[in-house]
Motif scaffolding. Structure first.
Motif, short mmCIF file in Angstrom:
data_model
loop_
_atom_site.label_atom_id
_atom_site.label_comp_id
_atom_site.label_asym_id
_atom_site.label_seq_id
_atom_site.Cartn_x
_atom_site.Cartn_y
_atom_site.Cartn_z
N GLU A 38 -85.93 3.76 11.62
CA GLU A 38 -86.38 5.07 12.06
C GLU A 38 -87.89 5.23 11.94
O GLU A 38 -88.54 5.83 12.80
CB GLU A 38 -85.68 6.16 11.23
N THR A 39 -88.48 4.66 10.89
CA THR A 39 -89.93 4.77 10.71
C THR A 39 -90.68 4.00 11.78
O THR A 39 -91.75 4.42 12.23
CB THR A 39 -90.33 4.26 9.31
N SER A 40 -90.12 2.88 12.22
CA SER A 40 -90.76 2.12 13.29
C SER A 40 -90.83 2.95 14.57
O SER A 40 -91.87 2.99 15.26
CB SER A 40 -89.99 0.82 13.55
N TYR A 64 -96.32 -4.91 15.14
CA TYR A 64 -97.25 -4.32 14.17
C TYR A 64 -96.73 -2.97 13.67
O TYR A 64 -96.91 -2.64 12.49
CB TYR A 64 -98.63 -4.17 14.82
N ASP A 65 -96.11 -2.17 14.56
CA ASP A 65 -95.49 -0.93 14.10
C ASP A 65 -94.38 -1.23 13.10
O ASP A 65 -94.24 -0.56 12.07
CB ASP A 65 -94.92 -0.15 15.29
N PHE A 66 -93.56 -2.22 13.42
CA PHE A 66 -92.47 -2.58 12.53
C PHE A 66 -93.01 -3.06 11.18
O PHE A 66 -92.45 -2.75 10.12
CB PHE A 66 -91.61 -3.66 13.18
N GLN A 67 -94.09 -3.80 11.19
CA GLN A 67 -94.68 -4.29 9.95
C GLN A 67 -95.14 -3.14 9.07
O GLN A 67 -94.88 -3.13 7.86
CB GLN A 67 -95.84 -5.24 10.27
N ASP A 68 -95.81 -2.16 9.67
CA ASP A 68 -96.26 -1.00 8.90
C ASP A 68 -95.07 -0.23 8.33
O ASP A 68 -95.10 0.23 7.18
CB ASP A 68 -97.10 -0.08 9.77
N ALA A 69 -94.02 -0.09 9.11
CA ALA A 69 -92.85 0.63 8.64
C ALA A 69 -92.17 -0.10 7.48
O ALA A 69 -91.72 0.53 6.51
CB ALA A 69 -91.86 0.82 9.80
#
Length: 972
Positions: free
Chosen positions: A438-440, A455-460
């Motif tokens: 969900e955060t991704s 990169y979005d997934f990594q940050d999440a």
């Protein structure tokens, strides 16, 4: 498609940009010139008869477009932006597992500053790169020629004379995997990044991304992934022109860029003229930054007489392949961590989605070229259209395509990262996987993206799983990088290794280990049962000497002068340190040759000292067993010793020459001539420097002690070789130190020479303790005595006595600050002397604590004769001397003349006592004999009465014994 008759029209685009510039700037200004100039650059590049293919390094979109274009155009000549002297190495890529780097190496430089050596240039190659697609197509397609047109490795350093190394050179990273390229200068196709700092910051801020790799992935890679060939080229030309026109105008960087472009176009025109190839049958692969060039030499019809390629220097370059990795490429070229791994993953996904057949060298990664691929490569070129339309206008006006959310892919990522986190110690659960999912999506929406990027997934994942601690050695960001493809590390195949590396693997074959693989391998060598393993042991010890720490690490066993282990255990990581092994191959064809060259380089270098040469001699003996080399280096050590004017290396010289002397005395029938000369020269040399060293404030007490240690320990050998001990005595007599520690050292030397007795030395120490003005400096005297054990180990008892007196009599204000100094002195400068002190203290002090209360130190016991009262000193017997001189009058006259005595000699008229008279005269002696014999019988004879002694009674009873005793005392 572009060609000689092609024309393009960017009139509409020019008009739109002109209106935009007038609107935003309020009228014509520099903005209009930049925007219209970019269109002119694109128009010029598109109309060039020799097709230019702009690329960006390690870009999946570039690699995909390259594979498509090569199958469609099938050029006969491929010009590649790569160092022209690296061309012979490209065929060896088929024996390697990518990523690897083509390397040019020069250990000895001629024409460059000496402090630049060694020189190294690397060009990394990955499978998801446009340059690899071009190389694989050209090498495996019959009738296709691959021509490298960029500056040579020699010119890379020639053009760096006027400025510091540019962004292509990065400081070597600390991470072992990221340091595979070492300090080499990196060259790559398509270094496409803004050189205007403010522009990059502007793009990152408005793109809502953290670093350049993420911006490129979001706004270039994804839109160009499925675009046609013309759109791809024009967009890349436009980006290259933008970055070029907004680059800072500093002369050094701009000149290097323009010189490279002039160099490449000059080489291409030379090849076209020599081969007669039609430019329409060629393809020029270069970085988009260089594709939008404005130099006069640009194009096949450019200026031909305005640029002259300078000759190469006399430096000898060697070439080979070294392993590379994604982390090494990222570190060297300033890319975000994990970006190359993500690019490799995107490349694999793009191939599945588009079903484009990539080019791969035959035999690469253990696979052969399929028949289908060969058939496709043999197809005829597709027909080309006459005019290439303006694709930029439509591309720039088209709204971004929002990819739909791939829930299955994102859900798989979320599950995989939670599984990896739990394996690495994180308390992750299914709830964390849902949170990451969900955060991704939330982060992608905040950044105006419908589909979360890696990169979005990594940050999440970092936000939801890592929280505030990292339980293991890998954080969540690193786990995501591994999950997305990991840090792939290449390997150079056996057939592509230099002769030295292949020789090492062959000589270590009896170990039966897979040494070419990465990781640590444990090797067990039992030379007693397998004598053939001794050769492997020799190789391993040389590798330990030549390669970085960790490549060959001994666990059990050692190699010292005169000692060889019969069993050894090693941890070997030759696969991990394959780059270092390959670079050894640039220095020679065998380990022995490389080691000898390095020893000579160390010995004959400008910074070489006598200790350095002695260390090289020891290594030559240990690893090469070369008496010839040892003798040569020993002769050079004599020259260096005679020219040294300081005593900085005296401790190291003493230690090494002692070890070499001990080795030669036990293993050689006679000492080598060089070491005899070294001892003789060193004796005279250190005698000369000794008075100066005692007074020199820069010379430490340990260095002076080492000088004395050399003189005293080598004295017997030096005197046998013709040295004069008087020289040492004069040197000590001329020494007048001011420092207390050196004064104590001088006293120890005087004791060794016999000019100062031990009693006098003890008296001086007592005087120091009795003088309140000297008491604060007494610990410094003790430090000198501790160092004095090096030249005079026999003073250990005196040193123990002095230290004991110090602990007993010094006040706490002096003693406590001195204790750390004593400990550091023993640990740093006298660690090998501490056992001597401890052993002597153990001999003197009582072994039990209870005995300490009644123990009296030996130095406090009065030194008197215990038999002085029982056995008085007898008077001298002048009778024997008189008889001797009378028997030899000539000797007597000579002695008298020598003594200057000219008197008259008188003769004694007193008769010598004999028999009973003699014993009666020496009654005490007689009583001692009686006691010795244990005689306690009844005495008979005339000598009776209360005053008769035991001797008189014994003499009367045994006259024969009395006569024998008389003859014994009278000397017969």
């Amino acid at each position: 498609m572009s060609g000689p008759q092609e024309s393009t029209s960017f009139t509409a685009l020019r008009g739109q940009l002109q209106e935009a510039a007038a609107t935003f700037a309020g009228g014509p200004d520099a903005l209009e010139g930049i925007l219209l100039g970019m269109v002119d650059d694109v128009d010029r590049a598109v109309r060039e008869p020799l097709e230019i293919f702009p690329v960006c390094h390690h870009s999946p979109a570039s690699a995909l477009a390259m594979a498509r274009r090569l199958r469609e155009k099938q050029p006969k000549v491929v010009y590649l932006e790569l160092c022209e002297d690296m061309a012979p190495l490209l065929t060896e890529l088929r024996n390697c597992r990518l990523p690897v780097a083509v390397q040019a190496f020069a250990g000895d430089v001629d024409g460059f500053p000496a402090d630049w050596a060694p020189l190294s240039v690397v060009a990394p190659v990955t499978e998801a790169s446009a340059e690899y697609q071009a190389i694989a197509y050209a090498l495996d397609t019959p009738g296709v020629e691959l021509v490298l047109v960029d500056r040579s490795s020699d010119h890379v350093f020639q053009w760096d004379r006027r400025a510091e190394h540019t962004q292509e050179e990065a400081a070597p990273p600390e991470d072992a995997e990221a340091a595979l390229h070492g300090e080499a200068v990196g060259v790559e196709i398509g270094d496409l990044r803004p050189r205007f700092t403010e522009l990059e910051e502007h793009l990152l801020r408005h793109g809502k991304v953290r670093h350049w790799s993420e911006w490129w992935h979001q706004y270039v890679e994804v839109p160009l992934g499925d675009s046609d060939h013309d759109t791809y080229r024009q967009v890349m030309f436009l980006i290259g022109s933008l970055f070029r026109r907004l680059a800072p105008g500093d002369g050094s960087r701009v000149k290097v860029d323009e010189d490279r472009e002039r160099y490449m176009w000059t080489r291409m025109r030379e090849h076209l003229a020599a081969s007669g190839t039609d430019p329409s049958d060629c393809l020029y692969v270069c970085g988009a930054f260089h594709a939008a060039s404005r130099v006069e030499e640009f194009g096949v019809h450019g200026s031909t007489d305005t640029f002259t390629i300078s000759p190469r220097t006399a430096t000898t370059w060697q070439y080979g392949l070294i392993p590379s990795s994604h982390a090494a490429i990222e570190a060297q070229f300033g890319l975000a961590a994990g970006s190359v791994s993500i690019a490799a993953t995107e490349w694999a996904k793009s191939l599945k989605r588009t079903r484009v057949k990539p080019f791969r060298l035959e035999g690469q990664a253990g696979k052969k070229k399929s028949a289908k691929k060969t058939a496709v490569a043999a197809l005829a070129p597709a027909p080309r259209s006459a005019v290439a339309a303006d694709k930029l206008t439509g591309f720039l006006r088209r709204p971004p395509v929002l990819d739909t959310l791939d829930e299955a892919e994102l859900l798989g990522w979320s599950v995989d990262i939670v599984r990896a986190a739990r394996r690495n110690g994180y308390l992750a659960s299914t709830a964390d996987a849902i949170a990451v999912f969900e955060t991704s999506i939330l982060l992608a929406g905040m950044r105006d993206r419908a589909k979360p990027t890696p990169y979005d997934f990594q940050d999440a994942a970092v936000t939801c799983i890592e929280k505030d601690s990292v339980p293991g050695r890998r954080d969540v960001r690193r786990l995501v990088e591994i999950m997305m493809g990991g840090d792939r590390i290449g390997q150079v195949g056996y057939d592509s290794l230099p002769p030295l590396a292949r020789d090492v693997y062959d000589r270590l074959a009896p170990l039966e280990l897979k040494l070419e693989q990465r990781g640590v391998r444990r090797a067990l060598l039992d030379m007693a049962s397998r004598p053939e393993l001794r050769a492997c042991s020799d190789v391993l010890w040389m590798l330990r000497r030549l390669m970085p720490q960790g490549a060959a690490r001994p666990i059990m066993g050692e190699r010292r002068l005169g000692e060889r282990s019969i069993q050894e255990s090693w941890d070997l990581a030759l696969g991990t340190h394959q780059r270092a092994l390959i670079e050894l191959g640039y220095e020679g064809v065998s380990l022995e040759q490389v080691l000898e060259q390095r020893l000579r380089r160390e010995v004959y270098g400008a910074q070489a000292t006598t200790a350095t040469v002695l260390a090289a001699i020891e290594d030559a003996t240990l690893y090469l067993n070369s008496r010839r080399l040892s003798d040569e280096l020993g002769t050079h050590a004599l020259k260096l010793l005679a020219t040294e004017r300081s005593v900085d290396g005296a401790p190291e010289v003493l230690r090494r020459v002692r070890a070499l002397l001990a080795y030669y005395r036990t293993s050689e029938p006679v000492l080598p001539s060089w070491i005899e000369s070294f001892v003789k020269t060193g004796y005279a040399h250190y005698c000369t420097l000794l008075p100066t060293a005692f007074r020199d404030e820069d010379a430490t007490v340990g260095q002076v002690a080492a000088m004395l240690g050399f003189l005293f320990s080598m004295e017997s050998l030096a005197l046998s070789l013709g040295c004069d001990r008087t020289q040492l005595e004069l040197a000590v007599a001329q020494s007048h130190p001011d420092e207390p520690s050196k004064t104590a050292l001088l006293w120890a030397a005087q004791v060794q020479l016999g000019t100062l007795s031990r009693a006098e030395l003890r008296a001086r120490c007592d005087e120091l303790l009795d003088n309140p003005l000297v008491v604060p400096a007494y610990p410094r005297y003790l430090s000198g005595f501790v160092h004095a054990l090096e030249p005079v180990p026999g003073l250990a008892d005196v040193v123990v006595e002095a230290v004991s007196n110090a602990f007993g009599r010094l006040p706490d204000t002096v003693l406590l600050p001195w204790l750390p100094l004593l400990i550091t002195t023993l640990r740093s400068g006298a660690s090998d002397l501490a056992p001597l002190l401890i052993r002597e203290a153990g001999r003197i002090f009582p072994g039990r604590l209870a005995a300490l209360d009644t123990w009296v130190p030996p130095w406090r016991i009065p030194q008197s004769d215990p038999f002085a009262t029982a056995r008085p000193k007898p008077a001298p017997d002048v009778r024997r001397g008189a008889a001797l001189l009378t028997a030899h009058p000539s000797t007597c006259d000579a002695v008298a003349e020598l003594l200057g005595y000219d008197g008259v000699w008188a003769q004694s008229e007193a008769p010598s006592p004999s028999g009973v008279g003699l014993l009666s005269t020496h009654s005490a002696t007689c009583d001692a004999v009686v006691d010795l014999l244990g005689y306690d019988g009844v005495w008979a004879g005339t000598a009776t009465g209360p005053n008769a002694s035991g001797g008189a009674m014994l003499t009367a009873a045994h006259p024969a014994t009395a006569d024998a005793l008389e003859s014994l005392l009278a000397g017969g």
